[in-house]
Design a protein around this motif. Structure first.
Motif, mmCIF file in Angstrom:
data_model
loop_
_atom_site.group_PDB
_atom_site.id
_atom_site.type_symbol
_atom_site.label_atom_id
_atom_site.label_comp_id
_atom_site.label_asym_id
_atom_site.label_seq_id
_atom_site.Cartn_x
_atom_site.Cartn_y
_atom_site.Cartn_z
ATOM 1 N N GLU A 515 0.819 -1.212 0.000
ATOM 2 C CA GLU A 515 0.000 0.000 0.000
ATOM 3 C C GLU A 515 0.853 1.262 0.000
ATOM 4 O O GLU A 515 0.497 2.272 -0.610
ATOM 5 C CB GLU A 515 -0.923 -0.008 1.219
ATOM 6 C CG GLU A 515 -2.000 -1.097 1.146
ATOM 7 C CD GLU A 515 -2.802 -1.214 2.424
ATOM 8 O OE1 GLU A 515 -2.329 -0.679 3.461
ATOM 9 O OE2 GLU A 515 -3.884 -1.834 2.403
ATOM 10 N N GLN A 516 2.002 1.209 0.683
ATOM 11 C CA GLN A 516 2.884 2.379 0.761
ATOM 12 C C GLN A 516 3.935 2.398 -0.345
ATOM 13 O O GLN A 516 4.761 3.316 -0.393
ATOM 14 C CB GLN A 516 3.579 2.405 2.127
ATOM 15 C CG GLN A 516 2.620 2.538 3.299
ATOM 16 C CD GLN A 516 3.312 2.403 4.641
ATOM 17 O OE1 GLN A 516 4.521 2.147 4.711
ATOM 18 N NE2 GLN A 516 2.552 2.577 5.720
ATOM 19 N N GLU A 517 3.923 1.359 -1.201
ATOM 20 C CA GLU A 517 4.904 1.214 -2.274
ATOM 21 C C GLU A 517 6.332 1.225 -1.741
ATOM 22 O O GLU A 517 7.256 1.771 -2.337
ATOM 23 C CB GLU A 517 4.728 2.295 -3.344
ATOM 24 C CG GLU A 517 3.399 2.183 -4.082
ATOM 25 C CD GLU A 517 3.295 3.126 -5.257
ATOM 26 O OE1 GLU A 517 4.247 3.899 -5.487
ATOM 27 O OE2 GLU A 517 2.270 3.083 -5.964
ATOM 28 N N ASP A 518 6.474 0.616 -0.567
ATOM 29 C CA ASP A 518 7.804 0.438 0.032
ATOM 30 C C ASP A 518 8.330 -0.920 -0.452
ATOM 31 O O ASP A 518 8.158 -1.944 0.205
ATOM 32 C CB ASP A 518 7.678 0.482 1.554
ATOM 33 C CG ASP A 518 9.036 0.357 2.259
ATOM 34 O OD1 ASP A 518 10.061 0.192 1.547
ATOM 35 O OD2 ASP A 518 9.068 0.401 3.499
ATOM 36 N N TRP A 519 8.989 -0.906 -1.619
ATOM 37 C CA TRP A 519 9.329 -2.166 -2.268
ATOM 38 C C TRP A 519 10.428 -2.923 -1.528
ATOM 39 O O TRP A 519 10.478 -4.162 -1.603
ATOM 40 C CB TRP A 519 9.724 -1.915 -3.714
ATOM 41 C CG TRP A 519 8.657 -1.212 -4.498
ATOM 42 C CD1 TRP A 519 8.797 -0.124 -5.291
ATOM 43 C CD2 TRP A 519 7.256 -1.549 -4.561
ATOM 44 N NE1 TRP A 519 7.590 0.246 -5.848
ATOM 45 C CE2 TRP A 519 6.628 -0.622 -5.411
ATOM 46 C CE3 TRP A 519 6.472 -2.550 -3.975
ATOM 47 C CZ2 TRP A 519 5.263 -0.659 -5.680
ATOM 48 C CZ3 TRP A 519 5.111 -2.581 -4.243
ATOM 49 C CH2 TRP A 519 4.521 -1.660 -5.086
ATOM 50 N N GLN A 520 11.306 -2.219 -0.815
ATOM 51 C CA GLN A 520 12.318 -2.922 -0.027
ATOM 52 C C GLN A 520 11.649 -3.775 1.051
ATOM 53 O O GLN A 520 12.009 -4.937 1.259
ATOM 54 C CB GLN A 520 13.286 -1.916 0.603
ATOM 55 C CG GLN A 520 14.180 -1.192 -0.384
ATOM 56 C CD GLN A 520 15.221 -2.115 -1.013
ATOM 57 O OE1 GLN A 520 15.688 -3.061 -0.383
ATOM 58 N NE2 GLN A 520 15.591 -1.845 -2.253
ATOM 59 N N ALA A 521 10.672 -3.200 1.738
ATOM 60 C CA ALA A 521 9.947 -3.961 2.757
ATOM 61 C C ALA A 521 9.128 -5.080 2.126
ATOM 62 O O ALA A 521 8.990 -6.168 2.693
ATOM 63 C CB ALA A 521 9.045 -3.020 3.553
ATOM 64 N N PHE A 522 8.585 -4.820 0.934
ATOM 65 C CA PHE A 522 7.797 -5.841 0.253
ATOM 66 C C PHE A 522 8.679 -7.033 -0.115
ATOM 67 O O PHE A 522 8.254 -8.192 0.006
ATOM 68 C CB PHE A 522 7.149 -5.247 -0.994
ATOM 69 C CG PHE A 522 6.162 -6.155 -1.660
ATOM 70 C CD1 PHE A 522 4.891 -6.333 -1.138
ATOM 71 C CD2 PHE A 522 6.498 -6.867 -2.795
ATOM 72 C CE1 PHE A 522 3.970 -7.180 -1.736
ATOM 73 C CE2 PHE A 522 5.594 -7.712 -3.407
ATOM 74 C CZ PHE A 522 4.326 -7.870 -2.872
#
Length: 851
Positions: A515-522
């Motif tokens: 949802e936050q587009e935090d791809w590292q966390a994804f």
């Protein structure tokens, strides 16, 4: 009837039915040869099928034995252990039957295994290797085999005539076969217009409706002959060289989502034959409609292919269109046959007949047309307003060929069609990508809900009950209550609750990161899933079993996420694993579902090209452009032999040949590369350019892995690495251009000796098919065969080199071999024409001397 007899005579005299015979013989022969070559490895393959079951049975045996040694077995676990011990006897008999090839005994042993699994579940135990729908299918199939007294057969590589015919039907009676019949017989009406014989038919006392109807009846006759050939040859070859058991009772799975049933092989074959014939009637009726309005065979075939491809793709993408009323869905023959469970199957052929009649009625009602593609008239103005130029022979021939291409209009029409195909394809890829992303996120939401509402409340309830039981025991002082047993169960559920909380936290992190587009966390979320699947993250009470997974897939999936994090790349959201050639799937359906779940799809520029190369789409522009340029000199022969006019000109035939080849090379490569560039541009405009460093899985062959100084990654089954998407795309373009040059050279060489363009194309197809098949048998010499490199996707990602264990099979060697062979073929053709011209000159001198 006289007109129908006339049409059938023309079909027989064209000798195209011989090509049907050749194709069926090659198709059935290829399938049977492949199955026969696997005959000796049947024991090993079936051992792999039952390996996950035996591994879990061994794991359960060790688990209960450890608990027994610690003295912690309760009454329920004692009952479960009894059934687990029964597995030992069952697998002893099962493996013995496999080793001795006693295939008739296996259904009975399998029945004992399934009953024991059911008994284990009744005792509140579990068997995760076979549960749910898979177990229900196994039970029903086993009951079918026992009821009809059938031995176990290898479903993947059978030798029984009925099952070989079933595989042949799946391969030959498909949308591809309809396309082949369209290319072979789809110009039956327009060929009459092009050759002006249609005007002769118009002078006869025959109505237009009768002429169209008899052409249509001739096409239906061709389909019946094709079906008869498939049935006869598909049974005869395995009967002569394989098994002689005529058993059509073998069960075939028919499944639609969670609903499934089994039907006999004879019923499956009947479905396939009926639906193929029905789909053929629909396609040929559409061709009749187009042929009544157009004059050019090329225009009819291109329009048929374009409309069919777009409609078929949209139908595959949108589930709401997958109904019996949709004519494009009727082309998905294998899906309808294998997934229509209820008695609604017959709605499909009935719907096809209705559509065919409606289309034929439109063909009868509309006034006859003489237009080309896009409604353009075939009447041409003088080229360049009638101005001419005189240049050298080869250059003049090049200009002459270019003028022909331009005046014919086929090249322009092809480019327009391919451009539209690229735009529509980009749109479809975008829809599929969005759908897969929604499914992946829905899976995360489902996991969160499952853990919150089902798993954790259950564990908490169990813990609460155990704590209350322990407190009551301590207060009452009742010595009959086993406090140690309660403590063991408390530790058990506490560990499972902690593990579930960790799983829930990771799922919530993944959803939040998306949802936050935090791809590292994804990627951290996906990496956690990969580590859990590989057994790195597990609780004391969570047993990890390899199952069908390979260590290469597990390690590569983790390495992929680390690459993505390192290069900070935007994700293509799909499954978290990378399917490889090393997985040991016993169930084709599970393998298919796993591959589909983890297939990555996106419509950005670079990834669109990747999908084109990985899924053989590059052959569409390649073959269409090759068809546009004709078959060299064969295109100048036939019923209207324009080559006779060329021979009257003061130009050497080798100069004409070089002009043809040069024009084809220059215009063809420009068109091919232009189409790839247009796909890249459309993907960029629709979405974005893409990530140059997006990781593409690359196989390393065993010889490379074992060599000194190897720097790639290793796993138990083999080595692997990753290559940037941009590098993959450049390699694919280079290899496709070289393949195109090779095909051009082959077509033009054959065109010197063969008088018909269709026969040239057919020979090219047969040569490439045989060459590709034989290239797999060359081993250490496969890198010298140009046919080895026809599968661009498997060449660029190193799969072919790994399967053959031949590091010489590479993109660079492929380009060199293809270019070298192309130059050699053109050189041979040039020498042949030079020798012919020398022989012709000598004959002229002899005639003059005689006179």
């Amino acid at each position: 009837m006289a007109l129908l007899k006339f049409e059938l005579k023309k079909i027989f005299r064209q000798k195209k039915l011989m090509w049907l015979l050749v194709v069926v013989l090659l198709g059935v022969g290829f399938i049977f040869n492949q199955n026969f070559s696997k005959k000796e490895t049947m024991k090993e393959r079936y051992s792999e099928v039952i390996r996950p079951y035996s591994e879990e049975a061994d794991g359960l045996y060790r688990f209960y034995k450890d608990v027994e040694l610690k003295g912690n077995l309760n009454e329920a676990m004692i009952k479960q252990q009894v059934h687990v011990n029964e597995f030992g006897t069952i697998f002893f008999h099962w493996k013995g039957a496999i080793y001795n090839k006693e295939w008739n005994k296996i259904p009975a042993v399998e029945q004992d295994f399934l009953k024991t699994v059911a008994s284990l579940e009744e005792a509140e135990g579990g068997f995760s290797a076979l549960y749910g729908l898979d177990r229900e299918k196994a039970i029903q199939k086993n009951e079918w085999l026992l009821k009809h007294d059938l031995p176990y057969v290898d479903d993947e590589f059978p030798l029984a005539p009925a099952l070989v015919l079933k595989q042949s039907v799946d391969f030959l009676l498909s949308a591809g076969a309809i396309l082949f019949l369209v290319l072979l017989f789809g110009n039956a009406l327009t060929a009459e217009k092009e050759q002006q014989t249609w005007l002769t038919l118009k002078t006869q006392p025959i109505t237009r409706r009768q002429r169209i109807l008899m052409k249509y009846a001739g096409m239906l006759f061709v389909m019946l002959v094709f079906l008869l050939l498939v049935a006869c040859i598909g049974l005869l070859i395995p009967y002569l060289f394989g098994e002689q058991a005529w058993r059509f009772e073998y069960p075939q799975l028919v499944q639609s989502e969670e609903v499934f049933s089994f039907i006999s092989t004879s019923a499956y074959l009947a479905r396939s034959f009926v639906l193929f014939f029905a789909a053929g009637t629909l396609v040929f009726s559409f061709i009749m409609l187009l042929s009544s309005q157009m004059k050019s065979s090329f225009s009819v075939l291109v329009m048929t292919g374009f409309v069919g491809a777009v409609g078929y793709s949209l139908t595959l993408m949108i589930e709401g269109l997958q109904g019996f009323w949709n004519p494009f869905h009727l082309l998905n023959i294998s899906k309808i046959v294998s997934e229509t469970v209820a008695g609604s199957f017959w709605l499909f052929p009935v719907s096809t007949i209705v559509w065919s009649l409606l289309i034929l009625a439109a063909a009868f009602a509309l006034p006859e047309g003489e237009k080309g593609l896009f409604g353009v008239s075939d009447v041409k103005k003088p080229f360049d307003d009638g101005r001419t130029r005189h240049v050298r022979a080869v250059r003049n021939s090049i200009l002459f060929e270019w003028r022909k291409l331009k005046r014919q209009g086929s090249l322009r029409q092809s480019v327009i069609i391919l451009g539209l195909f690229a735009v529509i394809g980009c749109f479809l890829l975008g829809q599929i990508s969005q759908k897969k992303e929604e499914e992946a996120i829905a899976g995360i939401d489902g996991s969160i809900t499952f853990f919150k509402d089902t798993v954790m409340p259950e564990y908490e309830s169990q813990l609460k009950a155990l704590e209350e039981e322990k407190a009551e025991a301590e207060m009452s002082g009742d010595e009959s209550i086993d406090n140690e047993y309660i403590d063991v169960n408390l530790a058990f559920y506490e560990a499972l609750l902690a593990f579930s909380k960790e799983e829930l936290a990771n799922e919530e992190m993944g959803k939040r990161a998306y949802e936050q587009e935090d791809w590292q966390a994804f990627y951290q979320y996906q990496l956690y899933l990969n580590k859990r699947n590989s057994g790195e993250i597990a609780s004391e009470y969570h047993n990890w079993i390899l199952g069908e997974s390979s260590y290469v897939m597990l390690e590569a999936s983790k390495a992929e996420k680390e690459w993505l994090m390192k290069h900070d790349i935007q994700p293509i959201i799909s499954g978290v694993e990378i399917p490889t050639i090393y997985e040991s799937w016993g169930d084709k359906e599970r393998k298919k579902r796993h591959a589909e779940r983890n297939r990555k799809v996106d419509n950005n520029g670079l990834f669109s090209l990747y999908l084109y190369f990985d899924n053989f789409v590059y052959f569409i522009p390649m073959l269409l452009l090759l068809f546009v340029f004709g078959a060299g000199f064969a295109g100048e022969k036939g019923k209207r032999p324009t080559i006779q006019t060329l021979q009257t000109l003061p130009v050497a035939m080798r100069s004409v040949f070089l002009g043809k080849v040069t024009t084809t090379v220059l215009v063809g490569i420009s068109g091919l590369v232009g189409i790839f560039a247009f796909v890249l541009l459309v993907g960029t405009l629709f979405n974005r350019f893409g990530d140059w460093y997006y990781p593409i899985f690359y196989y390393n062959s065993p010889k490379v892995v074992e060599a000194e100084g190897y720097t790639g990654m290793r796993a138990l089954e083999g080595g692997f690495d990753f290559m940037p998407l941009g590098e993959y795309m450049l390699s694919g373009v280079a290899l496709s251009v070289c393949i195109f040059l090779f095909l051009i050279a082959l077509v033009h060489l054959l065109g010197i000796f063969i008088p018909r363009a269709f026969v040239v194309y057919s020979f090219v197809g047969l040569i490439c098919g045989f060459g590709y098949f034989l290239s797999d048998k060359l081993g250490d010499y496969a890198q010298f065969s140009p046919f080895t490199y026809l599968d661009i996707g498997r060449i660029v990602n190193g799969e072919v080199a790994t399967v053959l264990n031949n590091p010489g099979v590479s993109v660079l060697n492929g380009c060199l071999v293809l270019l070298g062979v192309a130059v050699l073929l053109v050189g041979v053709a040039y020498v042949v024409l030079r020798l012919r011209s020398g022989v012709g000159a000598e004959r002229k001198k002899e005639v003059l001397a005689t006179n």
